[in-house]
Write an enzyme that holds these catalytic residues in place. Structure first.
Site, PDB file in Angstrom:
ATOM      1  N   ASP A 150       0.836  -1.214   0.000  1.00 39.74           N
ATOM      2  CA  ASP A 150       0.000   0.000   0.000  1.00 39.74           C
ATOM      3  C   ASP A 150       0.866   1.257   0.000  1.00 39.74           C
ATOM      4  OD1 ASP A 150      -2.343  -1.545   0.076  1.00 39.74           O
ATOM      5  OD2 ASP A 150      -2.155  -1.786   2.232  1.00 39.74           O
ATOM      6  N   HIS A 184      -5.788  -3.600   5.097  1.00 44.48           N
ATOM      7  CA  HIS A 184      -5.361  -3.852   3.716  1.00 44.48           C
ATOM      8  C   HIS A 184      -6.533  -4.379   2.885  1.00 44.48           C
ATOM      9  CE1 HIS A 184      -2.946  -4.849   0.265  1.00 44.48           C
ATOM     10  NE2 HIS A 184      -3.433  -6.094   0.300  1.00 44.48           N
TER      11      HIS A 184
END
Ligand SMILES: NC(=O)c1ccc[n+]([C@@H]2O[C@H](COP(=O)([O-])OP(=O)(O)OC[C@H]3O[C@@H](n4cnc5c(N)ncnc54)[C@H](O)[C@@H]3O)[C@@H](O)[C@H]2O)c1
Ligand SMILES: O=C(O)C[C@H](O)C(=O)O
Length: 350
Positions: A150, A184
């Site tokens: 990310d 996530h």
């Protein structure tokens, strides 16, 4: 002697990750395990002239693969295809993580670092934590969900916007230019830009595009791969960066990620209770986002390979947009966490 074991080494992430680990100078022994026989991959990598040795294992030799490992990284399990959510992977992958963690707990030292790549990360780290708790071997400072992809995406996409704006004064790889916290998956992924002038510089439309791309970057890759799977190469790179940080802290004391000589703390998804500053972070989240969670991705500091403390300062300078992103993240995160915890708590026997 540093031994790193990859569980799921035959897969789309497992193979390039094993290659990157083979060229890491801080690893002495690389152990490759999968349900598919890893002897061939190991032989192939063993011809590379770096210092580490490699060994391949098959489904009958998990214990040998794990024996003596300092770090176990897990990209084992099913990956998404177009039309699937990460939640669709839960049933299959929760069983895999639970079984692998049971073996790790029974075979490795209590100081082993367990790094989970398999999805859904938001649920599977709780599965791992509860499994180790049931075994009476819970060390939250050694169990992490890898969310580095990310931040890798956030830095890449921010750089693209800055280039379009002809701005090369800001380098997204500088310490703290952009971070990513939360979980996530989709809206649980929360990008934070501490210098609010950068948000102003981007303007509302670009900022919204940037946030959306960071939150749904995984879907972009799945679509482009035309149903053959999800991100593998960028994930292998991200995991290798994260593992390098841990290895640096094992060899040099404190672990910070050095990219082009610029240093920043990498976030990971961790169990907050029991970690230094964890209670402070939980209180802060409750104040800002009105909900309490036990798991959150946050920048970490390491000492000798373990988490030494969380860096809660990232949440002290939030814009109104970021507060809203955080609030939107909390409920789905809480649902994911409960799902993972219940999965192990409802298992009668281990
Ligand atoms: N954390 C992240 O940011 C991130 C990013 C990308 C992918 N992922 C996840 O990583 C996982 C792996 O993705 P992939 O593309 O490498 O999948 P893949 O299907 O290519 O590889 C998975 C491998 O796991 C192996 N495996 C299955 N069960 C196993 C077990 N019990 N023990 C050992 N090995 C086992 C399979 O044989 C296969 O080789 C997926 O769950 C995916 O969603 C996470
Ligand atoms: O999107 C996926 O399923 C894989 C991974 O979590 C990603 O973010 O690329």
């Amino acid at each position: 002697m540093v031994k790193v074991c990859v569980l799921g080494a035959f897969g789309g992430i497992g193979q390039p990750l094993s290659l990157l680990l083979k060229i890491n100078p801080h690893i002495d022994e690389l152990s490759l395990y999968d349900l598919n026989d890893c002897h061939g991959i190991s032989k192939d990598l063993s011809h590379i002239n770096t210092k580490s040795t490699t060994s391949g294992f098959d489904k009958n030799t998990l214990k040998d693969a794990l024996q003596g490992s300092n770090i176990v990284v897990i990209p084992a399990g099913m990956a998404r295809k177009e039309g699937m959510t990460r939640d669709d992977l839960f049933k299959v992958n929760a069983n895999i993580i639970k079984t692998l963690c049971l073996h790790i707990g029974q075979t490795c030292s209590e100081n082993v670092k367990v790094l989970i790549i398999s999805n859904p990360v938001n649920c599977l780290v709780p599965v791992a934590i509860e499994t180790f708790r049931k075994l009476g071997k819970l060390h939250p400072e050694n169990i992490m969900g890898i969310t580095t992809l990310d931040i890798v995406r956030a830095e890449t996409f921010l750089r693209e916007h800055l280039r379009e704006l002809n701005n090369d004064d800001i380098d997204p790889l500088d310490h703290d230019v952009i971070s990513v916290v939360g979980g996530h998956s989709g809206t649980t992924i929360v990008p934070i830009i501490p210098d609010k002038n950068i948000i102003k510089l981007l303007g509302s439309s670009r900022y919204k595009q940037l946030v959306h791309r960071i939150q749904f970057g995984g879907d972009e890759v799945i679509k482009a791969k035309k149903s053959s799977g999800s991100a593998t190469l960028s994930m292998a790179y991200a995991a290798s960066e994260f593992i390098s940080t841990i290895l640096l802290s094992m060899t040099h004391g404190t672990g910070i990620c050095s990219k082009e000589q610029k240093y920043r703390y990498l976030p990971a998804y961790v169990y907050l209770p029991g970690l230094k500053n964890g209670a402070q972070l939980k209180r802060h989240l409750k104040q800002v986002a009105h909900l309490d969670v036990n798991y959150f991705a946050v920048p970490l500091k390491f000492k000798n390979g373990s988490i030494s403390e969380l860096d809660p300062t990232i949440l002290t300078k939030l814009s109104q947009e970021e507060i809203e992103l955080l609030r939107a993240a909390m409920e789905p995160l809480q649902i994911n966490i409960k799902k993972g915890e219940k999965f192990v708590q409802n298992t009668a026997k281990m």
